[in-house]
Design a protein around this motif. Sequence first.
Motif, PDB file in Angstrom:
ATOM      1  N   VAL A  84     116.242  53.901  65.803  1.00 23.85           N
ATOM      2  CA  VAL A  84     117.354  54.207  66.669  1.00 23.85           C
ATOM      3  C   VAL A  84     117.992  52.997  67.304  1.00 23.85           C
ATOM      4  O   VAL A  84     119.198  53.136  67.423  1.00 23.85           O
ATOM      5  N   ASN A  85     117.187  51.967  67.425  1.00 23.45           N
ATOM      6  CA  ASN A  85     117.917  50.853  68.183  1.00 23.45           C
ATOM      7  C   ASN A  85     118.101  49.763  67.105  1.00 23.45           C
ATOM      8  O   ASN A  85     117.602  48.637  67.078  1.00 23.45           O
ATOM      9  N   ASN A  86     118.924  50.234  66.101  1.00 21.82           N
ATOM     10  CA  ASN A  86     119.371  49.333  64.829  1.00 21.82           C
ATOM     11  C   ASN A  86     120.517  48.409  65.080  1.00 21.82           C
ATOM     12  O   ASN A  86     121.629  48.445  64.445  1.00 21.82           O
ATOM     13  N   ASN A  87     120.489  47.988  66.280  1.00 25.52           N
ATOM     14  CA  ASN A  87     121.684  46.693  66.631  1.00 25.52           C
ATOM     15  C   ASN A  87     120.975  45.905  67.507  1.00 25.52           C
ATOM     16  O   ASN A  87     119.951  45.790  68.179  1.00 25.52           O
ATOM     17  N   LEU A  88     121.815  44.579  67.426  1.00 30.65           N
ATOM     18  CA  LEU A  88     121.204  43.748  68.462  1.00 30.65           C
ATOM     19  C   LEU A  88     121.266  43.800  69.955  1.00 30.65           C
ATOM     20  O   LEU A  88     120.824  42.929  70.706  1.00 30.65           O
ATOM     21  N   ALA A  89     122.139  44.729  70.216  1.00 25.89           N
ATOM     22  CA  ALA A  89     122.157  44.879  71.822  1.00 25.89           C
ATOM     23  C   ALA A  89     120.567  45.690  72.198  1.00 25.89           C
ATOM     24  O   ALA A  89     120.320  45.471  73.247  1.00 25.89           O
ATOM     25  N   GLU A  90     120.290  46.684  71.318  1.00 22.86           N
ATOM     26  CA  GLU A  90     119.069  47.471  71.671  1.00 22.86           C
ATOM     27  C   GLU A  90     117.902  46.764  71.017  1.00 22.86           C
ATOM     28  O   GLU A  90     116.686  47.122  71.506  1.00 22.86           O
ATOM     29  N   TYR A  91     117.864  46.110  69.791  1.00 20.59           N
ATOM     30  CA  TYR A  91     116.528  45.357  69.451  1.00 20.59           C
ATOM     31  C   TYR A  91     116.512  44.146  70.418  1.00 20.59           C
ATOM     32  O   TYR A  91     117.334  43.353  69.884  1.00 20.59           O
ATOM     33  N   HIS A  92     115.720  44.069  71.005  1.00 16.56           N
ATOM     34  CA  HIS A  92     115.630  42.948  71.912  1.00 16.56           C
ATOM     35  C   HIS A  92     114.728  41.946  71.437  1.00 16.56           C
ATOM     36  O   HIS A  92     113.639  41.951  71.160  1.00 16.56           O
ATOM     37  N   VAL A  93     115.530  40.640  71.050  1.00 20.44           N
ATOM     38  CA  VAL A  93     114.937  39.264  70.925  1.00 20.44           C
ATOM     39  C   VAL A  93     115.120  38.364  72.241  1.00 20.44           C
ATOM     40  O   VAL A  93     116.088  38.875  72.998  1.00 20.44           O
ATOM     41  N   ALA A 143     116.259  36.351  75.013  1.00 16.39           N
ATOM     42  CA  ALA A 143     117.602  35.810  75.522  1.00 16.39           C
ATOM     43  C   ALA A 143     117.172  34.566  76.055  1.00 16.39           C
ATOM     44  O   ALA A 143     116.054  34.463  76.188  1.00 16.39           O
ATOM     45  N   LEU A 167     109.116  42.056  73.794  1.00 17.09           N
ATOM     46  CA  LEU A 167     110.269  42.811  73.626  1.00 17.09           C
ATOM     47  C   LEU A 167     110.467  43.475  72.506  1.00 17.09           C
ATOM     48  O   LEU A 167     110.947  44.675  72.464  1.00 17.09           O
TER      49      LEU A 167
END
Lengths: 328, 737
Positions: free
Chosen positions: B664-673, B675, B651
Motif C-alpha cells: 500500500v505504501n508504494n511511493n517515496l512519501a509513504e515508504y519511509h527512508v 530524511a 522506518l
Amino acid sequence: MNNFSYQRADSTEDAIRMAQQPGAKFIGGGTNLLDLMKGGVERPQTLIDVSRLQLAQIEQLGDGSVRIGAGVRNSDLANHAAIRSAYPLLSQALLAGASPQLRNMATVGGNLLQRTRCYYFYDTSYDACNKRAPGSGCAARGGINRQHAILGASEQCIATNPSDMNVALMALNATVRVRGIKGERAIPIAEFHRLPGDRPDVDTTLAPGELIVAVDLPKSPFADHAYYLKVRDRASYAFALVSVAAALDLRNGTVHDATLALGGVAHKPWRVREAEKALIGKSLDANVMRNAADILLKGAQPYEYNRFKVELAKRSVVRALTIAGGVA
Amino acid sequence: MSDVTNDSAKIVGQGIDRADGRLKVCGAAKYSAEWSLPRMAYGLMVLSSIPSGRIARIDTQAAERTAGVIGVLSHLNAPKLPKIPPQGRVLSLLQDDQVHYNQQPIAVVIADTLEHARDGVRALQIEYAKSVAQLDFAAASKIAYSPGKIQGNDADSSRGDVAAGMRNAVYRVSQSYSTPFEHHNPMEPHATVAVWEGDTLTIYDSTQYISGVKNTVARTLGVAPEKVRAVCLYVGGGFGGKGSSWSHVVLTAMAARHVGRPVKLVLDRPQMFGPVGGRPNTEQKIQLGTTRDGRLTAMTHDTTSYTSQIEDWPDSSAMVTRMLYACDNQTTSHRMTKLHLGTPTFQRAPGESTGSYALESAMDEMAYAVGIDPIEFRLRNYAEQDQERKLPFSSKSLRECYRAGAERFGWARRNPQPGSMRNGHWQVGLGMAGATYPTRRSAAKAKVRLMPDGTAIAQSGSQELGTGTYTVMAQVAADALGYPVSKVRFELGDTLLPEAPNSGGSQTVASVSPAVRAAALAARGKLIALALQGPDTLWRGTDANDLDIVDGWLRSRSDQTRREPVAAVLARHGSVPIEADGDARPGDERQQYSMHSFGAVFAEVNVDRDLGIVRVQRVVGAYGVGNLLNAKTGRSQLMGGIVWGIGMALLEESLLDKRYGRIVNNNLAEYHVPANADVHDIDIIVVPEDDRIINPLGAKGIGEIGITGVAGAIANAVYHATGKRVRDLPITLDKLI
C-alpha cells in the motif's frame, strides 16, 4: 495523466467564469493536484491557473485581524514577520509540513484543498474507494489503516485530512473567503471541511466553481503560548500520525482561554470546545491537561492498525499543552 | 611479477574526489533512461492488479486504436519463447494467462510518445478470473520447506550436541525476532532501452551486471550471446535490486522487436514494489545457552522467509550465526514458504542485515541475563577461527573494532541499568552490536591501453553503482602503471569490454581491481621492454630491472636524474598504443581460509518517554575491512550503509495488504527512508588491517557491511533506554507507548 486544456486566469472574475466549464479545476502550486493527476486519481478536463492572480498579499485589517491571500506560498506565510509574531501556531504548523521545496510552491488555497493520503485513494488499482469512486466501497476499513481516522469517520470512509496548516487554522478560528458566480461569502473554518458521512467524495463545503480568495485570521490572544506538535514516523517529510495545535491565553498562571485542535485523526481538523473549556480557569497540571485530552478524544473509534492513536493523541495533547504553557 | 610499484607514491587509499562527481552534479552523467535513439518508441508495462488467477479477457483493440500507439504485447500475441529451464530469475514474459502475484507484468503498450503510451494503457480492458491467493505469512509458515542449498551453502547446519549444550546451560534465552518486507527504492528506477539492428541487439539497462543482462536476454530469447550487447555507464542505486535481470529487460527487447523500433521502458515508482524483487520478511527463532560466566554452550537460529509461487529464493539470515561466535553446539536452519507475491531478492547485505539484527539482539538479551557487559560477553565468546568450516580467518580485527569503537563512542559512561539515563522527557540509551559480511571474489578480466599522449585507459566490463568504481579503478591502474591518476581513465559498463562479475555481494573491488592491476602491470612491463628497444633509445645497455615508471616518467632506479616521459617512448615507436590484458581469479586460498569483514556498531538513542519517538543521536562504526582503496568514497559507502541501517531499524516497511497482495505504501512519501533530520552524528573508524590473502589489493569490499549490525545496535539501545525489547522491526513509536 489524461489530456487537459490549460487556461490562465488574469482576474478572479475571469477565473470564476472559466471555472463554470464542466471538469474544470483551479491550479495554484500544483503540489498535490499534479501528483493526483499523474496517478489518474484526478482527471480534470481543464486546469485554470490562478497563480497569476493578485492573491498573494498578507494584509493587516483595521480590526486587528489579518487577511491572507489564497495565493500566498506556504513558505512566505510561515516566515512572514506578522504571522510569526501574532500567529506562531500557524507558522510552526506550516513549517512542520512537507519539504522546503514543496512549501515554496504550495499555496494557502491549495493547502486547504489538499486531499487525503489514504493509500487506497491514491492507488487506482484498488477497486474500493468511495472518495475516488463513489459507491465502490472502502478498502481502508479492513485494510492497512495505520494513518486513518479515529474520530468522525463513517462506514463509507475513514480517511484523514493530511494538512498541518488546516489544523492551525482550525485552532485560530480562521474564516475562508470564497468567491463564486453569485459573489463572495465567508465560511468559518470549522464548516469548511466536511466529515465524510455518506459523501466522502466531497471534502469541503466549497460549491462547484467557487474560488478561495483569502483566509482571515481574527486577532488572537494566543501569540505567547502556542505550540504545534507533529508526531510522525519520520523526523521530517512525513504526514502526521497525530498532530496537535495547542495555544493558551495564560494570565498569572491561570488559563483564561485555550484552543486545541487535532490533526491526523479525522476527515477534518478535530476540535471540541468542551475540551478547551475544561482548561479555562485552571492552572495547567497533569490532571487538567489529561482531562482535556480525554474530552477531546471522546468517542474515538480506532481500527485494526491505528489503535495506538487514541492514547498517542491524548499524550500528544498533554505534551503540546505542556510546551505551550511553559510548564515543562 | 613481484610488487614493482612505488609504494611511497601510492594513489590507492587516497581520498581523491570522484572521477564522475562533476558529471553527476551537472546532470551530464548519462543514466540508462537518458539514452534517446532515432525513431525511439516508448513502452509501458501493464501490471496485474490481482494476486492470483488468470487473465480471463484482455481487449487490446481500443488501446491499439489510441492515437500514437504502435503495438500492444500480451499473452495473446507475444512470441513464444524457447522453453528452457531458467537460470536465475523466473521471469514473467507474457507466455500464458496465469497471474501469480499482484504487479506481475501482463502486457506492454508501445507508442510514439510516453503520453500516448499512457493513453493506450488506460484504454486496455482486462478482466480476471481470480483464484484464492495465499498472502498470510503466519499461516503459510506452517508448511515451510527447506531450500536445500542457499547460494552453494547448505540450508541447515549442525555441529556438536545442542540438546546437551542447552541442558548444561545456566542461562537460556529463547526468542523470536521478525523483520519486515522491504523494497530497495533506489533513486533511479529500473530503466531499459532496447534497439535491434538486424539480428543484433543493444540494451541500455540500469543494472549491477551487464554480462548478466546480456546472457539472460540471449538465453531467454534464444539468440546467440555474441549478438547481444549490454551497456550501463551509471547506476543510480542498485542495492541488489538490479543484480538480476528482471522481466522488464527482456520485455523491452521483445517490444522493440515487435514494433521494429528502439523502445525505452522505465518503471514508475509504484512498479518498483513487486516485479523487481525486495527483501523478504523473516521470522527468526534464536535460542542461546551459556555457562554461569557467559560462555556459549548452545546456539540455535531457525529462520523462515517467504518466496514467490514461481521461484524459490531463500533468505540467508542464519548464516551469520554459523561463524560469528565460538560455540561448540549449534544448529541453524532456513525455511521458506510460498506466497502470491513477486519473487524476493538480494537487498543490501541480504541475510546479514536481518540475521545480525536477530542474533545481536539475542546476544544483548543474554548479556543482560548473565549480568555482564555486552562487549565483554562477546569477547568471552570470540571466535578465533571459523568453527563451521573449521578454517582460520584470513584476517579478523573484531577485537580491535570493539576497542576502538567503544573508546570513540564513550561506552564507559554507560550505566547498564535500562531506563537509568535521562534527559528531560527523553530516555537515553546506548547499545552496540557486531557487524559482519563475507569477503567475496569472482573472476574478472581487464584491459589497459597506454596511449601515445601519455594517458592510459583501463577497462573492464564492470559497473558504477555510485560507489566509486570509476575512481578507485583509475587509482589502482595509476599505481600499477606509475602514472598520475589524472592521466588514467577507467571505462566500464559495456559488454564489449573484458568481462567482469556482478556488482553485488560487495565483490567489485575484490574481483576487478586485481584484474586491472594485472593488466596495468603487464602494460607497464611492455612499455619498459619497448623503451629498451630501437636504435635511438635513451636506455641502451640499461637493465630492465633498473627501469621504473614514476608519475608518468620512465626513470632509472640507480640514477634518478635519468628520465623520459612515457609519451616519448611511445612516440619513438610510431605512436602505437600499448595494450595488455589482465585476468584475475580467486585461487585455492578460498578453500584454506574463511574470509569475512567484521565490525562493531555503537548507537545512542533518545526515546520520548510519552510519545515513543526514537531519535538516533549518534552512531559509531568501527570496521576491519582490509585496505580502503579510496578513503573518501569508502567512508561515504560505509556511512550510506549506516544510514540505511537507521532506516531498517526505525522506518522501513513495505506494508502488504493481505487481501490484495499489494504494497500500500508504494511511493517515496509513504515508504519511509531516513530524511536528513533522522540522521545525526555518524563516526566511522576503519582499523588498520593488512590482509594479503584475500586478493592482491588486500581490499575486502565495503558495499554491505555498513548496514549490518546497525538495527541490532539501535534495538539494543532502545532496550537500554526504555527497558522494552522490540523484537519486530521497524521500531515504530506504537511499539513503545
